[in-house]
Design an enzyme around this catalytic site. Structure first.
Site, PDB file in Angstrom:
ATOM      1  N   TRP A  30       0.824  -1.218   0.000  1.00 50.10           N
ATOM      2  CA  TRP A  30       0.000   0.000   0.000  1.00 50.10           C
ATOM      3  C   TRP A  30       0.851   1.257   0.000  1.00 50.10           C
ATOM      4  O   TRP A  30       0.334   2.363  -0.059  1.00 50.10           O
ATOM      5  CB  TRP A  30      -0.965   0.007   1.189  1.00 50.10           C
ATOM      6  N   ARG A  31       2.179   1.087   0.098  1.00 46.39           N
ATOM      7  CA  ARG A  31       3.037   2.279   0.031  1.00 46.39           C
ATOM      8  C   ARG A  31       3.495   2.550  -1.395  1.00 46.39           C
ATOM      9  O   ARG A  31       4.264   3.479  -1.627  1.00 46.39           O
ATOM     10  CB  ARG A  31       4.264   2.085   0.923  1.00 46.39           C
ATOM     11  N   GLU A  43      -5.422   0.588   5.955  1.00 41.64           N
ATOM     12  CA  GLU A  43      -5.542   1.045   7.341  1.00 41.64           C
ATOM     13  C   GLU A  43      -6.636   0.284   8.093  1.00 41.64           C
ATOM     14  O   GLU A  43      -6.485  -0.020   9.266  1.00 41.64           O
ATOM     15  CB  GLU A  43      -5.797   2.562   7.395  1.00 41.64           C
ATOM     16  N   GLN A  48      -5.827  -3.865  14.582  1.00 39.94           N
ATOM     17  CA  GLN A  48      -5.768  -5.120  15.363  1.00 39.94           C
ATOM     18  C   GLN A  48      -5.042  -6.260  14.646  1.00 39.94           C
ATOM     19  O   GLN A  48      -5.156  -7.401  15.058  1.00 39.94           O
ATOM     20  CB  GLN A  48      -7.173  -5.656  15.718  1.00 39.94           C
ATOM     21  N   GLY A  87     -10.714 -11.635  10.727  1.00 41.10           N
ATOM     22  CA  GLY A  87     -11.469 -11.354  11.947  1.00 41.10           C
ATOM     23  C   GLY A  87     -12.062  -9.954  11.971  1.00 41.10           C
ATOM     24  O   GLY A  87     -11.901  -9.181  11.021  1.00 41.10           O
ATOM     25  N   TYR A  88     -12.774  -9.663  13.056  1.00 45.62           N
ATOM     26  CA  TYR A  88     -13.426  -8.351  13.213  1.00 45.62           C
ATOM     27  C   TYR A  88     -14.180  -7.984  11.932  1.00 45.62           C
ATOM     28  O   TYR A  88     -13.885  -7.001  11.257  1.00 45.62           O
ATOM     29  CB  TYR A  88     -12.407  -7.260  13.556  1.00 45.62           C
ATOM     30  N   TYR A 126      -8.154   8.257  13.833  1.00 46.83           N
ATOM     31  CA  TYR A 126      -6.843   7.775  13.361  1.00 46.83           C
ATOM     32  C   TYR A 126      -6.861   7.534  11.854  1.00 46.83           C
ATOM     33  O   TYR A 126      -5.972   7.992  11.117  1.00 46.83           O
ATOM     34  CB  TYR A 126      -6.453   6.476  14.100  1.00 46.83           C
ATOM     35  N   ASP A 144      -2.635   6.612  17.105  1.00 44.68           N
ATOM     36  CA  ASP A 144      -3.186   5.381  17.677  1.00 44.68           C
ATOM     37  C   ASP A 144      -2.323   4.986  18.883  1.00 44.68           C
ATOM     38  O   ASP A 144      -1.477   5.764  19.326  1.00 44.68           O
ATOM     39  CB  ASP A 144      -3.257   4.269  16.618  1.00 44.68           C
ATOM     40  N   CYS A 198      10.580   1.488  18.587  1.00 42.80           N
ATOM     41  CA  CYS A 198      10.039   1.836  19.916  1.00 42.80           C
ATOM     42  C   CYS A 198       8.877   0.891  20.220  1.00 42.80           C
ATOM     43  O   CYS A 198       7.734   1.285  20.373  1.00 42.80           O
ATOM     44  CB  CYS A 198       9.595   3.298  19.934  1.00 42.80           C
ATOM     45  N   CYS A 208      17.758   3.777  17.755  1.00 41.90           N
ATOM     46  CA  CYS A 208      16.648   4.712  17.520  1.00 41.90           C
ATOM     47  C   CYS A 208      17.176   6.052  16.991  1.00 41.90           C
ATOM     48  O   CYS A 208      18.113   6.623  17.555  1.00 41.90           O
ATOM     49  CB  CYS A 208      15.892   4.928  18.831  1.00 41.90           C
ATOM     50  N   CYS A 214      15.599  11.794  23.634  1.00 42.69           N
ATOM     51  CA  CYS A 214      14.438  11.077  24.181  1.00 42.69           C
ATOM     52  C   CYS A 214      14.438  11.210  25.714  1.00 42.69           C
ATOM     53  O   CYS A 214      15.306  10.658  26.401  1.00 42.69           O
ATOM     54  CB  CYS A 214      14.487   9.600  23.773  1.00 42.69           C
TER      55      CYS A 214
HETATM   56  S1  SF4 Z   1      15.047   6.207  22.474  1.00 39.67           S
HETATM   57 FE1  SF4 Z   1      12.991   6.799  23.126  1.00 39.67          FE
HETATM   58  S2  SF4 Z   1      11.779   6.906  21.266  1.00 39.67           S
HETATM   59 FE2  SF4 Z   1      13.648   5.771  20.785  1.00 39.67          FE
HETATM   60  S3  SF4 Z   1      13.132   3.598  21.082  1.00 39.67           S
HETATM   61 FE3  SF4 Z   1      13.970   4.350  23.026  1.00 39.67          FE
HETATM   62  S4  SF4 Z   1      12.190   5.011  24.215  1.00 39.67           S
HETATM   63 FE4  SF4 Z   1      11.532   4.846  22.076  1.00 39.67          FE
END
Ligand code: SF4
Length: 280
Positions: A30-31, A43, A48, A87-88, A126, A144, A198, A208, A214
């Protein structure tokens, strides 16, 4: 929600997330286009349900119902058959009735205003944000549970994400973060970060793209956020089901019945069953 989110922290998040997403995004069917009908179907299927499960369903669904008109005209049984296993099922029914509305009222073109999209059956805040931002690049947030988890951690927000007021303030925050002209990619980046990095358990902070700012990670709270009150546990129910097989010319057939038009598993077929009487 605290008002401690600095503009530098926000700016950093938006810039780094967007550039990470553009480099690392998964190639999902879908991208491959910005077709709003494709985005909408994906979407709804993804609610779920895991991405890996959705991919083959999405591809088959698009082969069978490639356009708004094709889905609007299809018999409901065929749509439910294509949905079988996801489902759903109310999702599929609502999708088809909303698609029929788009066909009749908007000539088969998915509308591009918040009011019109949000009024379609089965399309919540959403999904409205996802369709408007991904298909039309409008700066609408798509928040979400995944997105609330990421924002709670990054900005160290300790509000209960099960509360409606928290969702409203998260939507406001998410809207402020959307970079100009890149709403679709940014929102997808936020979803992608929640899905791949995350994650609910053991987030991969070391890889990350926004770790440097963060606040949740800096406070050692990445595993304990978001704050989420527990939903009520399901109520167990014991029922007897009966299998009645036909004889003579009905041999090989089994009696099934259709559930009521509203409520749990609406209009699906099932074996007759009744509650197990409880001891007086
Ligand atoms: S650094 Fe922060 S935003 Fe990144 S994965 Fe860890 S908790 Fe999540």
């Amino acid at each position: 929600m605290s008002s401690s989110e600095s503009s530098e922290q926000k700016q950093y998040f938006s810039t780094e997330l967007l550039s990470w997403y553009r480099r690392h995004k998964r190639d999902l069917p879908w991208r491959r286009s910005r077709n709003p009908y494709h985005i909408w179907v994906s979407e709804i299927m993804l609610q779920q349900t895991r991405v890996d499960t959705v991919i083959p369903y999405f591809n088959r669904f698009m082969d069978k119902f490639p356009t708004v008109a094709a889905l609007a005209e299809a018999p409901e049984d065929e749509v439910l058959k294509a949905w079988e296993g996801l489902g759903y099922y109310s999702r599929a029914r609502n999708l088809q009735s909303a698609v029929r509305e788009v066909q009749e009222r908007y000539g088969g073109v998915v509308p591009d205003t918040k009011e019109e999209v949000a009024s379609l059956k089965g399309v919540g805040p959403y999904t409205t944000g996802a369709i408007l931002s991904i298909a039309y690049n409008k700066p609408e947030p798509a928040v979400d549970g995944n997105v609330m988890r990421v924002l709670s951690r990054y900005f160290l927000i300790e509000d209960d994400i099960m509360k409606g007021s928290t969702r409203v303030s998260m939507e406001k925050l998410a809207q402020e973060l959307i970079p100009e002209e890149a709403a679709g990619d940014f929102n997808q980046g936020l979803m992608e970060l929640g899905a791949l990095v995350c994650t609910p358990k053991s987030p991969s902070c070391l890889t990350c793209p926004v770790m440097a700012h963060c606040a949740g990670r800096a406070a050692g709270m990445e595993e304990s956020l978001p704050v989420k009150t527990k939903a009520k546990p399901p109520r167990p129910e014991r029922r007897y089901a009966v299998v009645i097989e036909g004889a003579a010319e009905h041999a090989g057939r089994v009696l099934i019945r259709q559930r009521p038009a509203e409520g749990l598993l609406a209009r699906l077929w099932e074996l007759p069953h009744a509650a197990v009487p409880t001891a007086p």
